[in-house]
Design a protein around this motif. Structure first.
Motif, PDB file in Angstrom:
ATOM      1  N   PRO A   1     121.232  40.848  94.479  1.00 15.98           N
ATOM      2  CA  PRO A   1     119.993  40.884  93.686  1.00 15.98           C
ATOM      3  C   PRO A   1     118.896  41.657  94.421  1.00 15.98           C
ATOM      4  O   PRO A   1     118.996  41.900  95.625  1.00 15.98           O
TER       5      PRO A   1
ATOM      6  N   GLU B   1     132.276  27.457 105.923  1.00 16.63           N
ATOM      7  CA  GLU B   1     131.866  26.479 104.914  1.00 16.63           C
ATOM      8  C   GLU B   1     130.965  27.134 103.870  1.00 16.63           C
ATOM      9  O   GLU B   1     130.421  28.215 104.091  1.00 16.63           O
TER      10      GLU B   1
ATOM     11  N   SER C   1     129.917  35.077 100.397  1.00 13.28           N
ATOM     12  CA  SER C   1     129.734  35.798  99.123  1.00 13.28           C
ATOM     13  C   SER C   1     128.662  36.865  99.246  1.00 13.28           C
ATOM     14  O   SER C   1     128.746  37.919  98.597  1.00 13.28           O
TER      15      SER C   1
ATOM     16  N   GLY D   1     127.889  28.260 101.979  1.00 15.20           N
ATOM     17  CA  GLY D   1     126.558  28.615 102.474  1.00 15.20           C
ATOM     18  C   GLY D   1     126.566  29.439 103.744  1.00 15.20           C
ATOM     19  O   GLY D   1     125.511  29.800 104.258  1.00 15.20           O
ATOM     20  N   SER D   2     127.753  29.783 104.254  1.00 21.26           N
ATOM     21  CA  SER D   2     127.788  30.512 105.528  1.00 21.26           C
ATOM     22  C   SER D   2     127.527  32.013 105.354  1.00 21.26           C
ATOM     23  O   SER D   2     127.390  32.723 106.340  1.00 21.26           O
ATOM     24  N   GLY D   3     127.478  32.498 104.115  1.00 20.16           N
ATOM     25  CA  GLY D   3     127.122  33.910 103.900  1.00 20.16           C
ATOM     26  C   GLY D   3     128.280  34.778 103.423  1.00 20.16           C
ATOM     27  O   GLY D   3     128.157  35.999 103.327  1.00 20.16           O
TER      28      GLY D   3
HETATM   29  P1  ADP Z   1     129.020  31.309 100.843  1.00 18.58           P
HETATM   30  O1  ADP Z   1     129.631  32.303  99.917  1.00 18.58           O
HETATM   31  O2  ADP Z   1     129.590  31.343 102.221  1.00 18.58           O
HETATM   32  O3  ADP Z   1     129.012  29.928 100.289  1.00 18.58           O
HETATM   33  P2  ADP Z   1     126.495  32.614 100.195  1.00 18.58           P
HETATM   34  O4  ADP Z   1     126.588  34.015 100.654  1.00 18.58           O
HETATM   35  O5  ADP Z   1     126.671  32.342  98.756  1.00 18.58           O
HETATM   36  O6  ADP Z   1     127.475  31.711 101.071  1.00 18.58           O
HETATM   37  O7  ADP Z   1     125.077  32.029 100.626  1.00 18.58           O
HETATM   38  C1  ADP Z   1     124.550  32.171 101.925  1.00 18.58           C
HETATM   39  C2  ADP Z   1     123.118  31.636 101.938  1.00 18.58           C
HETATM   40  O8  ADP Z   1     122.294  32.476 101.149  1.00 18.58           O
HETATM   41  C3  ADP Z   1     122.983  30.237 101.370  1.00 18.58           C
HETATM   42  O9  ADP Z   1     122.021  29.540 102.108  1.00 18.58           O
HETATM   43  C4  ADP Z   1     122.496  30.485  99.964  1.00 18.58           C
HETATM   44  O10 ADP Z   1     121.714  29.418  99.522  1.00 18.58           O
HETATM   45  C5  ADP Z   1     121.673  31.730 100.110  1.00 18.58           C
HETATM   46  N1  ADP Z   1     121.701  32.560  98.899  1.00 18.58           N
HETATM   47  C6  ADP Z   1     122.781  33.053  98.262  1.00 18.58           C
HETATM   48  N2  ADP Z   1     122.429  33.794  97.191  1.00 18.58           N
HETATM   49  C7  ADP Z   1     121.074  33.760  97.143  1.00 18.58           C
HETATM   50  C8  ADP Z   1     120.088  34.334  96.280  1.00 18.58           C
HETATM   51  N3  ADP Z   1     120.434  35.100  95.236  1.00 18.58           N
HETATM   52  N4  ADP Z   1     118.788  34.084  96.551  1.00 18.58           N
HETATM   53  C9  ADP Z   1     118.444  33.331  97.604  1.00 18.58           C
HETATM   54  N5  ADP Z   1     119.300  32.769  98.468  1.00 18.58           N
HETATM   55  C10 ADP Z   1     120.602  32.978  98.243  1.00 18.58           C
END
Ligand code: ADP
Ligand code: MG
Length: 316
Positions: free
Chosen positions: A56, A39, A45, A41-43
């Motif tokens: 970043p 889902e 990306s 937010g699972s990490g």
């Molecule tokens: P997905 O791609 O599965 O939706 P993400 O890798 O984008 O998940 O995000 C995983 C978690 O890391 C989420 O809780 C998101 O809010 C957090 N997150 C993603 N990018 C950042 C960021 N640049 N700074 C802080 N938290 C982040």
């Protein structure tokens, strides 16, 4: 081709640490297509970005990332630049953001070839025509601006850009999520054909398991930053979360189920405040009392399958 060994990524923010990816080990063999599901937010990306060190500065990375046997984390800047595009390239979700609105798409596809000095200007022009043809667009489209193309055509352009320097690995992060159903099916067919004909390895990311099962040899399912299951895409899931996720997306790219995943009550946990034991236990339909306290590790769960659930029988 790609090997993640104990990868963890933590975003260090003023309000606290966000443990976005926790101890993920995963590999993609040469010519293999692996799907990464979970889902929002699972990490997923975060993993995609870490592979080419595009995270970043707030992100702290632990573990190893080997690309063609080379450690990405230890790479010097010059080497990393060469590796981006030429060894591995990324196709992102939402092609609008990946394309420069004021430059013709032909120039944008040619850019990595010119930057990496892989072609002269004339060679780049003919390569652009060839790439456009490969992704099903006429060569004259090189003169178009992004806004003159449909969403599906823009995503084809992104794929042409990713193919430009003949990478061995493509990382595609939700490449079809922003597209409507018909166009999504066409782009998926294109991706499938291109990786098969070029022998490219693929790590494809989606919240939609049916999309991944359509393209990939092997699937990995993430929950709250951890892998909960990995296995061949043609055999059945064992973990309760994977089963719920696959039931939630029964048909390829169904937009209705994206908004309200069927049969999956509640929301994924906040990665800065994870439940103890198995992170899925508060939403798990078959959880035992011990699941709230006892952590679970991935264990063998059938031919080429691993699952992290006490209810999935361990095989040897
Ligand atoms: P997905 O791609 O599965 O939706 P993400 O890798 O984008 O998940 O995000 C995983 C978690 O890391 C989420 O809780 C998101 O809010 C957090 N997150 C993603 N990018 C950042 C960021 N640049 N700074 C802080 N938290 C982040
Ligand atoms: Mg994402």
């Amino acid at each position: 081709m790609l090997e993640l060994d104990g990868l963890s990524v933590t975003y260090r923010l003023a309000g606290g640490d966000v443990h976005a990816v926790r101890d993920v080990s995963l590999s993609v063999a040469v010519g293999e297509a692996v799907g990464l599901a979970g889902e929002s937010g699972s990490g997923k990306s975060t993993i995609a970005l870490s592979l080419l060190r595009l995270l970043p500065r707030t992100a702290q990375l632990e573990g190893r990332i080997l690309l063609g046997g080379e450690d990405v984390v230890a790479m010097k800047w010059g080497r990393l630049r060469a590796v981006r595009w030429s060894s591995a390239s990324i196709v992102f979700q939402g092609a609008q953001h990946g394309l420069n609105p004021v430059r013709r798409i032909g120039e944008q596809i040619a850019e990595p070839l010119l930057v990496h000095r892989l072609a002269s200007a004339a060679e780049a022009r003919s390569r652009v025509a060839e790439l456009l043809e490969q992704v099903g667009l006429p060569a004259w489209r090189a003169r178009s601006y992004p806004h003159e193309l449909s969403g599906g055509q823009r995503q084809r352009v992104m794929i042409a850009m990713a193919l430009a320097c003949s990478p061995q690995l493509i990382i595609a992060d939700e490449p079809t999520t922003a597209l409507d159903l018909m166009v999504q099916a066409q782009v998926l067919t294109l991706i499938r054909q291109l990786i098969a004909s070029h022998g490219i390895s693929l790590l494809m990311i989606s919240h939609d398991l049916s999309v991944l099962a359509d393209v990939c040899d092997r699937l990995a399912v993430m929950y709250a930053g951890r892998l909960v299951e990995t296995g061949p895409s043609d055999s059945a899931f064992q973990h309760p979360y994977s089963k719920a996720l696959s039931a939630a997306f029964p048909t390829v790219g169904d937009p209705a189920s994206r908004l309200a995943p069927r049969g999956l009550a509640g929301d994924p946990p906040d990665p800065s405040d994870l439940p103890g034991g198995c992170a899925f236990h508060p939403r798990c339909p078959v959880a035992l009392d011990s699941c709230s306290t006892t952590p679970v590790e991935l264990h063998p769960a059938g031919p080429d399958r691993h699952a992290a659930c006490v209810l999935v029988e361990e095989t040897c």
